[in-house]
Design a protein around this motif. Structure first.
Motif, short mmCIF file in Angstrom:
data_model
loop_
_atom_site.label_atom_id
_atom_site.label_comp_id
_atom_site.label_asym_id
_atom_site.label_seq_id
_atom_site.Cartn_x
_atom_site.Cartn_y
_atom_site.Cartn_z
N TYR A 67 0.65 -1.32 0.13
CA TYR A 67 0.23 0.06 0.00
C TYR A 67 1.01 1.10 0.08
N TRP A 68 2.00 1.09 1.06
CA TRP A 68 2.63 2.41 0.90
C TRP A 68 3.61 2.65 -0.26
N PHE A 69 3.98 1.44 -1.04
CA PHE A 69 4.64 1.64 -2.38
C PHE A 69 3.78 2.41 -3.12
N PHE A 70 2.51 2.14 -3.51
CA PHE A 70 1.90 2.59 -4.29
C PHE A 70 1.28 4.18 -3.93
N ARG A 71 1.30 4.46 -2.74
CA ARG A 71 1.03 5.79 -2.14
C ARG A 71 2.16 6.60 -2.11
N SER A 72 3.44 6.18 -2.20
CA SER A 72 4.63 6.85 -2.35
C SER A 72 4.74 7.37 -3.81
N GLN A 73 3.98 6.74 -4.91
CA GLN A 73 4.10 7.00 -6.30
C GLN A 73 3.46 8.33 -6.75
N ARG A 74 2.58 8.74 -5.72
CA ARG A 74 2.03 10.11 -5.98
C ARG A 74 2.88 11.28 -5.68
#
Length: 335
Positions: A67-74
């Motif tokens: 989840y935090w990987f995808f959130r960090s892509q913003r």
């Protein structure tokens, strides 16, 4: 595999995050206009007893590392619901004696500095590898030579200014249990029927959740609150969860939780209480028996660890009545 439960631990959650990172990086070099995974949340498939565990969050909506990987892509200034995402810093490591010594940090910052107990490990830019070539914000990987009890701290920089930080504290022995309600910033049952997840967290003396699986937590509800679903519930990564419902507006009451923590020939009884409206629970006592019978108000009051026995039972009494109680070792797994 990318099918990893939150309770499977940090190594397997890191593998899931790495798999998603590689796929996302590859997709970004195609003409695709979007990227997705099979499912946001783990779910019960119905035709099999186990959960489908490809989600980036578990069945109770708690985030895995991916989840935090995808959130960090913003980007930090990307607007969502009228507000910027802001800087993201997340340490994907539980920091125990058995944790990976390569510490991965997910962030949308330009640089991350990692500290262990106040000592700088390194300040560096994002990873560069075969699976970061197309990412907006690759992870940061730090090599830590050895485990040291204490606190990891990651500090994020944008344009050489500190904009965010995160900490991961090594956990100690379990000493307490604490409740929290997943209200998502909204008052419970403000205008009518409502339901909310309640978390019972096994914590050390500093309030750090201890990532322990399989401890059985027994629940109780009073007032206008009721429990939904199968009871009791076992911990996953240190947290047991139940669904709490109120059938009318402004429903109020208290949730109680109780567990038996067996440690060699001694058992500790942990208990806690709380309310989704943050009300103070009335005073309560723990009574127990060692012969398999249901505790009563005249049974011994728990005050210190008791001798472990398969027939140990315990109950929370509030206002002279049982509000939550355990089974015995015959029908409940003690760990």
């Amino acid at each position: 595999s990318s099918r990893q439960l939150r309770g499977d631990g940090e190594v397997r959650m890191l593998q899931q995050a790495l798999n998603f990172q590689e796929a996302h990086n590859d997709d970004l070099q195609t003409t695709a206009f979007g990227d997705g995974i099979w499912v946001m949340f783990d779910y019960a498939r119905g035709y099999a007893p186990d959960l489908e565990s490809s989600g980036v969050m578990d069945v109770f909506r708690l985030p895995k590392f991916s989840y935090w990987f995808f959130r960090s892509q913003r980007d930090p200034d990307e607007m969502v619901a009228g507000k910027p995402i802001g800087p993201v810093v997340f340490i994907a490591n539980d920091w125990t004696a058995h944790s990976p010594k390569q510490v991965r940090v997910f962030s949308n910052c330009q640089e991350i500095a990692l500290y262990l107990n106040g000592k700088l490990i390194a300040r560096q830019k994002p990873d560069v590898s075969r699976i970061t070539t197309n990412l907006k914000h690759p992870p940061f990987t730090f090599d830590v030579s050895q485990f040291e009890p204490g606190t990891l701290k990651a500090v994020g920089y944008l344009n050489d200014k500190v904009v965010a930080s995160a900490e991961r504290r090594a956990s100690g022995d379990i000493t307490q249990m604490a409740l929290n309600f997943d209200l998502s910033g909204r008052p419970f049952a403000r205008t009518g029927k409502d339901a909310v997840f309640c978390h019972a967290n096994l914590q050390d003396q500093n309030g750090t959740t201890v990532c322990t699986n399989g401890v059985t937590v027994f629940w109780g509800a009073t007032g206008g609150l009721k429990l939904v679903g199968n009871q009791p519930a076992a911990t996953e990564a240190g947290t047991a969860i139940t669904l709490v419902a109120g059938d009318q507006a402004r429903a109020s009451g208290f949730i109680y939780a109780l567990c038996l923590l067996k440690e060699g020939d001694q058992t500790r009884i942990l208990s806690t209480a709380g309310s989704p409206d943050d009300g103070r629970a009335p005073a309560f006592e723990i009574h127990y028996t060692t012969n398999g019978s249901e505790p009563s108000s005249s049974s011994p009051v728990y005050s210190q660890p008791v001798k472990s026995t398969p027939q140990l039972r315990a109950a929370i009494f509030a206002g002279g009545a049982i509000v939550a109680g355990t089974g015995t070792d015959d029908d409940t797994a003690l760990r």
